[in-house]
Design an enzyme around this catalytic site. Structure first.
Site, PDB file in Angstrom:
ATOM      1  N   GLU A 313       0.826  -1.203   0.000  1.00  0.00           N
ATOM      2  CA  GLU A 313       0.000   0.000   0.000  1.00  0.00           C
ATOM      3  C   GLU A 313       0.864   1.259   0.000  1.00  0.00           C
ATOM      4  O   GLU A 313       0.484   2.286  -0.564  1.00  0.00           O
ATOM      5  CB  GLU A 313      -0.943  -0.003   1.207  1.00  0.00           C
ATOM      6  CG  GLU A 313      -2.053   1.045   1.114  1.00  0.00           C
ATOM      7  CD  GLU A 313      -3.167   0.800   2.102  1.00  0.00           C
ATOM      8  OE1 GLU A 313      -4.006  -0.087   1.860  1.00  0.00           O
ATOM      9  OE2 GLU A 313      -3.197   1.502   3.131  1.00  0.00           O
ATOM     10  N   HIS A 342       7.833 -27.545   1.896  1.00  0.00           N
ATOM     11  CA  HIS A 342       6.903 -28.493   1.279  1.00  0.00           C
ATOM     12  C   HIS A 342       5.833 -27.767   0.459  1.00  0.00           C
ATOM     13  O   HIS A 342       4.816 -28.367   0.120  1.00  0.00           O
ATOM     14  CB  HIS A 342       6.262 -29.352   2.369  1.00  0.00           C
ATOM     15  CG  HIS A 342       7.267 -30.011   3.252  1.00  0.00           C
ATOM     16  ND1 HIS A 342       7.909 -31.185   2.911  1.00  0.00           N
ATOM     17  CD2 HIS A 342       7.785 -29.635   4.448  1.00  0.00           C
ATOM     18  CE1 HIS A 342       8.753 -31.511   3.876  1.00  0.00           C
ATOM     19  NE2 HIS A 342       8.704 -30.589   4.811  1.00  0.00           N
ATOM     20  N   LYS A 445     -12.909   2.046  -3.142  1.00  0.00           N
ATOM     21  CA  LYS A 445     -14.063   2.297  -2.283  1.00  0.00           C
ATOM     22  C   LYS A 445     -15.179   3.001  -3.049  1.00  0.00           C
ATOM     23  O   LYS A 445     -16.364   2.664  -2.903  1.00  0.00           O
ATOM     24  CB  LYS A 445     -13.642   3.151  -1.079  1.00  0.00           C
ATOM     25  CG  LYS A 445     -12.743   2.433  -0.078  1.00  0.00           C
ATOM     26  CD  LYS A 445     -12.352   3.375   1.051  1.00  0.00           C
ATOM     27  CE  LYS A 445     -11.441   2.693   2.056  1.00  0.00           C
ATOM     28  NZ  LYS A 445     -11.019   3.603   3.147  1.00  0.00           N
TER      29      LYS A 445
END
Length: 506
Positions: A313, A342, A445
């Site tokens: 950000e 793994h 937003k």
């Protein structure tokens, strides 16, 4: 140069927090490092101006003062110092009062972004199921199924649950929605919400007014000069941590000590400066490689998630400070060792070389000291996997750094957070971007709000016989038939509209 000699030359230690940074397995040259010194000196100067109170976020005409949270005496104005010190004291006193009352055993923390990631990281890294004063639970999304799962874990305990609602404005949809669902759950259980609710918000915000009007237990301030991704050492992180029983004083001390170290303008002695330079070296100053965070400790599992927000950000910007299109950023991901042995270490070792690794090594094992073989414990395996993976990557031309701490405790976690905060600021200066605004987040937003407004218009025109998508789009004034179709698909899946061959109806 022999590898061990290079290790000794570029190792930086911070004895005050028992931390070291090794950049020897990044393949830079001494000449390259020297060539970056003028730019690094400019970064130091810009950081000093920031800490003195320069306007850092011109979009909102505000300072950026998260460094003052652990050194209030450095705040540029007396009223800011007083605000910080009073808030710290109020957090300590409130947590002590809650613990003494024995009325609460659970904490439900409701937030999003930095208002959730910071508290969650501290809780997981420093908590212990048998030593914590209270148990923390989190709403960190607007997913109703996820919220229901958390509430199921609190069934029969809501009368003993303290709720923290953390939102700077009080208008953040995810936090607001979580608050309303929590209120509804308390009402169904016949438990009063207000006397158990605490707001952490800007004074005068929507949430602040709502808390006052509904008789909430307490309100704590958020500061306009602290961004969400750097707010963990404000009431945002200190309050849930103090309620859990974590050592918030040590957290602040570790950060303050790291800040002191990373203000030094001697680059080879400054771990944040060296880290920022390694990011620049690895990515060409243009995001050409990803950052892989590999902490070899279960308690640091959430650190990579925390750093994703802090780094991506802050650094993911389309324009530089001169308004030129640069499309900057560094992609961050990671899990934990040795789990990653793994998972994706195979690709790191032999696949596309589009990354650099930061190993985080913890010297003290903790836990059971059982010997699995003469002289070999489980912690030896963990350390062996780290050192072996580091050597295997280096042997195939894959670059890495290593941060070493003695143990995972509040002081070291504070130091780690402060180290990365400073490195982010330095790197932003090196590549000439503003790390302290986030126009892309605001754009997202606004786009989401537009979709919800369109949904309201769609529902308003679904009267009478079923209608096809194109007609619904026309009647609702939609710019995009695709958006209309996707909204209707979601509504139909939840039984809120009817779907047929002829179209959709109420």
């Amino acid at each position: 140069m022999p590898l061990y000699k290079r290790y000794l030359e570029y190792l930086v230690t911070v004895p005050a927090v028992e931390l070291s940074l090794d950049v020897s397995r990044m393949n830079f040259s001494s000449a390259w490092l020297d060539s970056m010194e003028p730019r690094m000196q400019r970064a130091y100067a810009e950081m000093a101006e920031l800490e003195r109170g320069a306007i850092a976020n011109p979009d909102e005409n505000r300072m950026v003062g998260h460094y003052w949270l652990r050194a209030p005496q450095l705040a540029p104005r007396a009223e800011l110092r007083i605000e910080i010190e009073q808030t710290r004291q109020r957090v300590r006193e409130f947590a002590a009062r809650i613990h003494e009352s024995s009325a609460f055993t659970e904490v439900l923390s409701i937030g999003i972004g930095g208002s959730a990631l910071g508290p969650m990281f501290l809780s997981d890294a420093l908590g212990h199921p048998t030593r914590d004063r209270m148990r923390l639970h989190f709403f960190d999304n607007t997913d109703p199924d996820g919220i229901e799962r958390v509430l199921a874990g609190l069934e029969g305990k809501l009368d003993r649950t303290l709720v923290l609602v953390i939102s700077k404005s009080g208008g953040t949809p995810e936090t607001h929605n979580g608050m309303k669902l929590a209120e509804a759950a308390f009402a169904r259980a016949g438990v009063a919400f207000g006397p158990r609710a605490v707001a952490v918000t800007m004074p005068g915000s929507k949430l602040d007014a709502y808390a006052q009007a509904n008789g909430w237990l307490e309100r704590f301030p958020m500061f306009d000069w602290v961004g969400g991704r750097t707010s963990v050492m404000s009431a945002v992180g200190l309050l849930p941590a103090a309620l859990q029983g974590l050592d918030t004083d040590a957290l602040l001390e570790g950060a303050a000590l790291m800040d002191e170290t990373t203000r030094v303008r001697l680059t080879r002695q400054n771990p944040a400066a060296l880290m920022a330079l390694m990011w620049h070296y690895a990515t060409g100053g243009a995001g050409r490689k990803d950052m892989v965070i590999l902490p070899y400790k279960d308690r640091l599992l959430l650190f990579s998630r925390y750093l994703q927000q802090l780094i991506m950000e802050s650094l993911g910007k389309q324009y530089d400070v001169d308004g030129r299109v640069v499309e900057q950023g560094i992609t961050v991901y990671g899990n934990k060792g040795s789990t990653d042995q793994h998972a994706y270490v195979q690709q790191l070792r032999e696949g596309v070389n589009n990354f650099f690794v930061t190993f985080i090594r913890v010297l003290e094992d903790g836990g059971d000291a059982l010997e699995l073989a003469p002289g070999v414990r489980t912690g030896d395996y963990l350390d062996g996997f780290l050192l072996g993976t580091r050597a295997a990557l280096s042997g195939n031309g894959r670059e890495s750094m290593m941060i070493t701490i003695r143990r995972v405790d509040a002081k070291s976690v504070g130091a780690l957070i402060a180290l990365y905060e400073r490195a982010v600021g330095f790197y932003a200066s090196l590549v000439r971007i503003n790390a302290y605004h986030q126009p892309g987040v605001e754009a997202g937003k606004k786009a989401a709000a537009a979709i919800l407004d369109l949904q309201k218009r769609i529902l308003a025109v679904l009267t009478g016989a079923p209608k096809p998508v194109d007609r619904i789009a026309a009647e609702s004034g939609a710019d995009s038939e695709e958006s209309v179709a996707l909204i209707l698909e979601h509504l139909a899946a939840n039984g809120r509209v009817k779907a047929s061959k002829a179209g959709y109806s109420a």
